[in-house]
Design a protein around this motif. Sequence first.
Motif, PDB file in Angstrom:
ATOM      1  N   ILE A 174       0.836  -1.206   0.000  1.00  0.00           N
ATOM      2  CA  ILE A 174       0.000   0.000   0.000  1.00  0.00           C
ATOM      3  C   ILE A 174       0.868   1.251   0.000  1.00  0.00           C
ATOM      4  CG2 ILE A 174      -1.637   1.358   1.385  1.00  0.00           C
ATOM      5  CD1 ILE A 174      -2.849  -1.368   2.298  1.00  0.00           C
TER       6      ILE A 174
ATOM      7  N   GLN B 117       2.687   1.573  -3.600  1.00  0.00           N
ATOM      8  CA  GLN B 117       1.844   1.853  -4.763  1.00  0.00           C
ATOM      9  C   GLN B 117       1.135   3.195  -4.654  1.00  0.00           C
ATOM     10  OE1 GLN B 117      -0.557  -1.474  -5.899  1.00  0.00           O
ATOM     11  NE2 GLN B 117      -1.246  -0.536  -7.803  1.00  0.00           N
ATOM     12  N   ALA B 118       0.793   3.598  -3.426  1.00  0.00           N
ATOM     13  CA  ALA B 118       0.093   4.878  -3.235  1.00  0.00           C
ATOM     14  C   ALA B 118       0.963   6.069  -3.628  1.00  0.00           C
ATOM     15  CB  ALA B 118      -0.358   5.022  -1.786  1.00  0.00           C
TER      16      ALA B 118
ATOM     17  N   LEU C 190      -3.083   3.442  -7.066  1.00  0.00           N
ATOM     18  CA  LEU C 190      -3.800   3.114  -5.835  1.00  0.00           C
ATOM     19  C   LEU C 190      -4.268   4.448  -5.270  1.00  0.00           C
ATOM     20  CD1 LEU C 190      -4.722   1.394  -3.424  1.00  0.00           C
ATOM     21  CD2 LEU C 190      -2.406   1.541  -2.517  1.00  0.00           C
TER      22      LEU C 190
ATOM     23  N   TYR D 213      -7.329   3.701   0.451  1.00  0.00           N
ATOM     24  CA  TYR D 213      -7.700   2.425   1.051  1.00  0.00           C
ATOM     25  C   TYR D 213      -8.474   2.682   2.341  1.00  0.00           C
ATOM     26  CZ  TYR D 213      -4.269   2.867   4.787  1.00  0.00           C
ATOM     27  OH  TYR D 213      -3.581   3.295   5.896  1.00  0.00           O
TER      28      TYR D 213
ATOM     29  N   LEU E  87      -8.750  -1.911  -1.059  1.00  0.00           N
ATOM     30  CA  LEU E  87      -7.865  -1.038  -1.823  1.00  0.00           C
ATOM     31  C   LEU E  87      -8.651  -0.460  -2.992  1.00  0.00           C
ATOM     32  CD1 LEU E  87      -4.563  -3.159  -2.066  1.00  0.00           C
ATOM     33  CD2 LEU E  87      -5.420  -1.767  -0.174  1.00  0.00           C
TER      34      LEU E  87
ATOM     35  N   LEU F  79      -8.502   1.009  -6.394  1.00  0.00           N
ATOM     36  CA  LEU F  79      -7.529   1.013  -7.484  1.00  0.00           C
ATOM     37  C   LEU F  79      -8.108   1.580  -8.773  1.00  0.00           C
ATOM     38  CD1 LEU F  79      -6.347  -2.608  -6.755  1.00  0.00           C
ATOM     39  CD2 LEU F  79      -4.820  -0.637  -6.645  1.00  0.00           C
TER      40      LEU F  79
END
Length: 308
Positions: free
Chosen positions: A91, A94-95, A105, A108, A117, A119
């Motif tokens: 998390i 990717q965020a 992302l 979440y 999540l 996406l």
Amino acid sequence: MQSGSVQPADEEEEQTRDQGTAAAGLVELGMPPVRRLKIEDFEIGRPLGKGKFGNVYLARLKESHFLVALKVIFKSQIEKEGLEHQLRREIEIQAHLQHPNILRLYNYFHDARRVYLILEYAPRGELYKELQKSNTLDEQHTATIMEELADALTYCHEKKVIHRDIKPENLLLGFRGEVKIADFGWSVHTPSLRRKTMCGTLDYLPPEMIERRTYNETVDLWCIGVLCYELLVGNPPFESHSHNETYRRILKVDIRFPPSIPLGARDLISKLLRYQPLERLPLSQILEHPWVRAHSQRVLPPSVQMNS
């Protein structure tokens, strides 16, 4: 292809990082930043995919009608496998990545039983399924994917992120057919770009991982070399009847090119699948490789074209 991922041989202590919370600054969903999201904020549509720890659904925010892919992960499964740390890392990494060839992302949230999540929705689905349908891809499509991945991984490596698991199952296709790196479950943020954990997928493991040597971001170069071969031939280059034989062929870089592989692609793959990591063709030279330049039909989203 031999299915499944190789689990870490020995889970090492991760370096601490101060990246802030994964949700910081990600207000792209037409929602006020102060309000926590919950499942009731979404209309849930058809399933997009199933995983070991949960499922992915097409979903729409009721308030803004914004379409997303909602990945629903069961906490009990994650806890049972001891993967809470890996999920948190996925998390966080990717965020913080924003690139046209990396799946976003957005945010979440979680409740008592699940982690959700939010996406980016990739309407054309998995590259793996497209490859299953057609068995192989043509030169144009493969060269385009190579250019897109080389650009996306350049961005990742500049941010000290190694993906470690590039393969067709982890690549989605956007509205224009552009590739999106989608799964950062095995990725790692490491300021020194040096690691020892063995992870990824058997057919795509580079020699240094098999031999438990310290490795760096050049593992991703090996993976896209394997991918290029698989897209053009229909199966990975070192696929064998047993795991031990696959390991042996990888360590010898025992690569056999069928006559169907174009000479330019063969040259590119040969320069990526090198036993010595430092001898692998750098990402910048993949972008300039004559075969990639001749065949790639990369189309960037308008926002990127305007900013370039």
